[in-house]
Design a protein around this motif. Structure first.
Motif, PDB file in Angstrom:
ATOM      1  N   LEU A 183      -7.020  -7.126  -5.787  1.00  0.00           N
ATOM      2  CA  LEU A 183      -6.252  -7.314  -4.544  1.00  0.00           C
ATOM      3  C   LEU A 183      -6.464  -6.183  -3.535  1.00  0.00           C
ATOM      4  N   PRO A 184      -6.383  -4.912  -3.959  1.00  0.00           N
ATOM      5  CA  PRO A 184      -6.613  -3.862  -2.949  1.00  0.00           C
ATOM      6  C   PRO A 184      -8.046  -3.861  -2.434  1.00  0.00           C
ATOM      7  N   ARG A 185      -8.948  -4.452  -3.208  1.00  0.00           N
ATOM      8  CA  ARG A 185     -10.366  -4.427  -2.822  1.00  0.00           C
ATOM      9  C   ARG A 185     -10.774  -5.663  -2.007  1.00  0.00           C
ATOM     10  N   LEU A 186      -9.806  -6.538  -1.743  1.00  0.00           N
ATOM     11  CA  LEU A 186     -10.150  -7.782  -1.035  1.00  0.00           C
ATOM     12  C   LEU A 186     -10.990  -7.560   0.224  1.00  0.00           C
ATOM     13  N   PRO A 187     -10.619  -6.625   1.101  1.00  0.00           N
ATOM     14  CA  PRO A 187     -11.398  -6.469   2.338  1.00  0.00           C
ATOM     15  C   PRO A 187     -12.841  -6.063   2.084  1.00  0.00           C
ATOM     16  N   GLU A 188     -13.089  -5.392   0.921  1.00  0.00           N
ATOM     17  CA  GLU A 188     -14.475  -5.002   0.638  1.00  0.00           C
ATOM     18  C   GLU A 188     -15.267  -6.142   0.029  1.00  0.00           C
ATOM     19  N   LEU A 189     -14.558  -7.052  -0.663  1.00  0.00           N
ATOM     20  CA  LEU A 189     -15.256  -8.137  -1.342  1.00  0.00           C
ATOM     21  C   LEU A 189     -15.490  -9.333  -0.424  1.00  0.00           C
ATOM     22  N   TRP A 190     -14.643  -9.424   0.540  1.00  0.00           N
ATOM     23  CA  TRP A 190     -14.623 -10.655   1.311  1.00  0.00           C
ATOM     24  C   TRP A 190     -14.388 -10.265   2.759  1.00  0.00           C
ATOM     25  N   ASP A 191     -15.257 -10.661   3.666  1.00  0.00           N
ATOM     26  CA  ASP A 191     -15.244 -10.022   4.983  1.00  0.00           C
ATOM     27  C   ASP A 191     -14.086 -10.467   5.874  1.00  0.00           C
ATOM     28  N   ILE A 192     -13.268 -11.370   5.394  1.00  0.00           N
ATOM     29  CA  ILE A 192     -12.091 -11.718   6.201  1.00  0.00           C
ATOM     30  C   ILE A 192     -10.962 -10.792   5.766  1.00  0.00           C
ATOM     31  N   GLY A 193     -10.594 -10.945   4.492  1.00  0.00           N
ATOM     32  CA  GLY A 193      -9.776  -9.920   3.856  1.00  0.00           C
ATOM     33  C   GLY A 193      -8.371  -9.698   4.389  1.00  0.00           C
ATOM     34  N   ALA A 194      -7.978 -10.347   5.485  1.00  0.00           N
ATOM     35  CA  ALA A 194      -6.683 -10.030   6.091  1.00  0.00           C
ATOM     36  C   ALA A 194      -5.563 -10.911   5.539  1.00  0.00           C
ATOM     37  N   VAL A 195      -5.522 -11.067   4.220  1.00  0.00           N
ATOM     38  CA  VAL A 195      -4.443 -11.859   3.631  1.00  0.00           C
ATOM     39  C   VAL A 195      -3.121 -11.141   3.898  1.00  0.00           C
ATOM     40  N   ASP A 196      -2.120 -11.925   4.210  1.00  0.00           N
ATOM     41  CA  ASP A 196      -0.781 -11.422   4.524  1.00  0.00           C
ATOM     42  C   ASP A 196      -0.368 -10.273   3.580  1.00  0.00           C
ATOM     43  N   PRO A 197      -0.143  -9.061   4.111  1.00  0.00           N
ATOM     44  CA  PRO A 197       0.193  -7.926   3.236  1.00  0.00           C
ATOM     45  C   PRO A 197       1.490  -8.151   2.466  1.00  0.00           C
ATOM     46  N   TYR A 198       2.383  -8.951   3.041  1.00  0.00           N
ATOM     47  CA  TYR A 198       3.646  -9.228   2.358  1.00  0.00           C
ATOM     48  C   TYR A 198       3.364 -10.021   1.063  1.00  0.00           C
ATOM     49  N   LEU A 199       2.486 -11.016   1.166  1.00  0.00           N
ATOM     50  CA  LEU A 199       2.109 -11.809  -0.019  1.00  0.00           C
ATOM     51  C   LEU A 199       1.415 -10.917  -1.056  1.00  0.00           C
ATOM     52  N   LEU A 200       0.517 -10.054  -0.579  1.00  0.00           N
ATOM     53  CA  LEU A 200      -0.192  -9.165  -1.512  1.00  0.00           C
ATOM     54  C   LEU A 200       0.803  -8.240  -2.219  1.00  0.00           C
ATOM     55  N   GLY A 201       1.800  -7.769  -1.492  1.00  0.00           N
ATOM     56  CA  GLY A 201       2.828  -6.906  -2.088  1.00  0.00           C
ATOM     57  C   GLY A 201       3.594  -7.657  -3.171  1.00  0.00           C
ATOM     58  N   GLU A 202       3.968  -8.912  -2.879  1.00  0.00           N
ATOM     59  CA  GLU A 202       4.696  -9.713  -3.876  1.00  0.00           C
ATOM     60  C   GLU A 202       3.844  -9.925  -5.120  1.00  0.00           C
ATOM     61  N   LEU A 203       2.559 -10.167  -4.891  1.00  0.00           N
ATOM     62  CA  LEU A 203       1.654 -10.361  -6.034  1.00  0.00           C
ATOM     63  C   LEU A 203       1.588  -9.098  -6.878  1.00  0.00           C
ATOM     64  N   GLU A 204       1.434  -7.956  -6.223  1.00  0.00           N
ATOM     65  CA  GLU A 204       1.334  -6.688  -6.963  1.00  0.00           C
ATOM     66  C   GLU A 204       2.601  -6.460  -7.790  1.00  0.00           C
ATOM     67  N   ARG A 205       3.740  -6.759  -7.202  1.00  0.00           N
ATOM     68  CA  ARG A 205       4.998  -6.534  -7.939  1.00  0.00           C
ATOM     69  C   ARG A 205       5.091  -7.460  -9.149  1.00  0.00           C
ATOM     70  N   ALA A 206       4.690  -8.715  -8.973  1.00  0.00           N
ATOM     71  CA  ALA A 206       4.756  -9.663 -10.101  1.00  0.00           C
ATOM     72  C   ALA A 206       3.737  -9.291 -11.184  1.00  0.00           C
ATOM     73  N   LEU A 207       2.597  -8.791 -10.754  1.00  0.00           N
ATOM     74  CA  LEU A 207       1.568  -8.406 -11.736  1.00  0.00           C
ATOM     75  C   LEU A 207       2.021  -7.212 -12.568  1.00  0.00           C
ATOM     76  N   ALA A 208       2.905  -6.419 -12.006  1.00  0.00           N
ATOM     77  CA  ALA A 208       3.379  -5.238 -12.739  1.00  0.00           C
ATOM     78  C   ALA A 208       4.462  -5.603 -13.760  1.00  0.00           C
ATOM     79  N   LEU A 209       4.983  -6.832 -13.698  1.00  0.00           N
ATOM     80  CA  LEU A 209       6.046  -7.239 -14.630  1.00  0.00           C
ATOM     81  C   LEU A 209       5.468  -7.498 -16.019  1.00  0.00           C
ATOM     82  N   PRO A 210       6.286  -7.392 -17.071  1.00  0.00           N
ATOM     83  CA  PRO A 210       5.820  -7.856 -18.384  1.00  0.00           C
ATOM     84  C   PRO A 210       5.424  -9.337 -18.276  1.00  0.00           C
TER      85      PRO A 210
END
Ligand SMILES: Cc1cc2nc3c(=O)[nH]c(=O)nc-3n(C[C@H](O)[C@H](O)[C@H](O)COP(=O)(O)OP(=O)(O)OC[C@H]3O[C@@H](n4cnc5c(N)ncnc54)[C@H](O)[C@@H]3O)c2cc1C
Length: 486
Positions: free
Chosen positions: A426-453
């Protein structure tokens, strides 16, 4: 929404909406489908399962699939257009998938034989170094009839999601040859000249790591007779233009692909190829559903005007169309990534992990969007939609199957989640994909859920991954850019 695109068929959607260049060959193939293919496909669907002749007149087991001549004609059109040889000769995946999109607009089941043929060709091309390499490769690359057909058979009776637990087919080595014994419970394109088959070599560990991939030709090469038997053909609700059967292997000759202990990687490569094709194919069929709804609404009058003029109809059509456009962009972005990584071998790069993520997102989300479009089309036709004499019910039947095969929604959600947990993509999206501007709020929610058990994250997986798939599709559709960064 561009209504002229709905009237213009699959080619108009590809070029006008998704910005993909179409050659004369693709346009001619679409014209052939309009003139001949579409009505043959309807007839084949109505005819149902082809016939299995198990014994010849001498009482010998032959297990031949008897097709109507129109089926062979229909199938040959795609082979002749280059849906296979463009991949095998020139590695032109884009052209092959464009032809696949056109095929699937009319008949997603018919796209299966082509898909499983190139999916069988790839592991042989990449990993099989045995003496029969050229023979097998050229069989699957024929430009002229009889075209060589492939198949990919992994699933057994216990189920397809958990191959590690349920692949029980055994492979034993005798004097440098392998012999396979077991059964395959869902075997599409049964009757194929050559299948790639998952089996467990004697002494291999239990679970997913103990599965190897073998080439199983239809005819025995070191003895006379059929190498695999077809116990029966399945009577399916959809994708009837491809025969799916149950296969028995009784000491069938098998040719080991690559290294036995890397088999699971080869299997996943095979499946990922078919999943990209499935994603492209379902978008095409979903588009067909919207075109059907539009045609119907143009001639159906209610409350003083045509249905197509009713604001609620127009609103719903526009919503389905927009989501399908995003789904199409996601599918073609995934295709572009496939072109970039398909020659990679294990251990794969981070770019391959991103391809895997896209593949899982595209498979489950495109299938869902397309099936919803087909169900809506049936609703638009309302009472008439429930009658088998009218076309909407077939599209629903087809898309129910394409939602399930190549892995169900649950599997893709869990596998996409596993990729995200394993790789910090997820943090590397802009380097992997030249659009990369996925909503930061959505990315934040994903990161938080990924950190859960793991178990605590379960309720969030589907909503978040659906939003991620939609966001990537929408951005790609807006920019019409499928490029891959170095
Ligand atoms: C027409 C058709 C043709 C096919 N052709 C082929 C072929 O040519 N070759 C081949 O190898 N296979 C083929 N398949 C099999 C197909 O790949 C499987 O049907 C598919 O992978 C799902 O496996 P399953 O049906 O055994 O369901 P199962 O794996 O038994 O799954 C049952 C349910 O459990 C869900 N599930 C799985 N894991 C989890 C989990 N962790 N948590 C919650 N739910 C979960 C699934 O999503 C599903 O809803 C074909 C299938 C069809 C319908």
């Amino acid at each position: 929404m561009r209504e002229d695109i709905l009237l213009g068929g699959p080619g108009a959607f590809l070029s006008e909406e998704l910005g993909l260049a179409l050659s004369e060959r693709v346009l001619a193939y679409q014209a052939w489908w309009e003139a001949e293919g579409a009505s043959l496909s309807v007839a084949i669907d109505r005819l149902g399962t082809p016939h299995l002749r198990q014994f010849n007149s001498a009482g010998e087991r032959v297990d031949e699939i008897l097709y109507p001549p129109s089926y062979t004609y229909l199938l040959s059109a795609g082979y002749s257009a280059g849906i296979l040889y463009e991949v095998t000769e020139r590695h032109d995946w884009r052209l092959s998938f464009l032809l696949g999109f056109i095929t699937s607009y009319y008949d997603p089941g018919l796209y299966c034989p082509y898909t499983v043929t190139f999916s069988a060709w790839v592991p042989i091309y990449k990993y099989y170094t045995g003496a029969r390499r050229e023979e097998f490769l050229s069989l699957l690359s024929r430009r002229e009839p009889p075209f060589g057909q492939g198949a990919t058979w992994m699933t057994e009776r216990g189920g397809g999601s958990d191959l590690g637990a349920h692949v029980g087919t055994q492979a034993r080595a005798v004097d440098g040859l392998w012999y396979l014994t077991g059964e395959k419970y869902f075997a599409s394109n049964v009757g194929a000249d050559l299948a790639v088959v998952a089996a467990r070599p004697e002494g291999a560990p239990a679970g997913i790591k103990g599965i190897a991939l073998f080439i199983v030709p239809r005819e025995r090469l070191y003895a006379l007779g059929r190498n695999y038997l077809v116990r029966r053909l399945k009577d399916k609700i959809g994708t009837r233009s491809v025969p799916t059967g149950e296969v028995e292997l009784h000491d069938a000759e098998g040719y080991l692909i690559g290294e036995a202990r890397q088999g699971i990687y080869y299997i996943l490569e095979v499946l990922n190829l078919s999943r990209v094709a499935n994603s492209i194919g379902v978008v095409a069929h979903g588009l067909h559903a919207l075109a059907q709804a539009y045609h119907f609404a143009m001639q159906r009058r209610l409350f003083g005007r045509f249905l197509v003029e009713q604001p609620l109809f127009r609103h719903e059509l526009a919503q389905h169309y927009e989501r399908l456009r995003w789904a199409g962009a996601l599918a073609w972005l995934t295709e572009q990534w496939l072109e970039t990584v398909w020659l990679e071998k294990p251990p794969y790069s981070e770019r391959y992990a991103f391809f895997r993520l896209l593949t899982h997102l595209a498979k489950f989300w495109t299938a869902k969007v397309a099936l919803q479009a087909a169900q809506w089309n049936l609703e638009v036709w309302a009472g008439l939609g429930t009658l088998t004499e009218f076309p909407p019910e077939r599209l629903v039947r087809e898309l129910i199957v394409t939602d399930i095969w190549e892995g169900t929604r649950h599997r893709h959600l869990l596998d996409a989640w596993e990729v995200l947990r394993r790789y910090p993509l997820l943090p590397r999206l802009p380097e992997l994909w030249d659009i990369g501007a996925v909503d930061p709020y959505l990315l934040g929610e994903l990161e938080r859920a990924l950190a859960l058990p793991e178990e605590e994250a379960i309720p969030f997986i589907e909503p978040l991954l659906t939003r991620l798939a939609q966001a990537i599709g929408a951005l790609t559709a807006t920019q019409r850019s499928y490029s891959v960064l170095a």
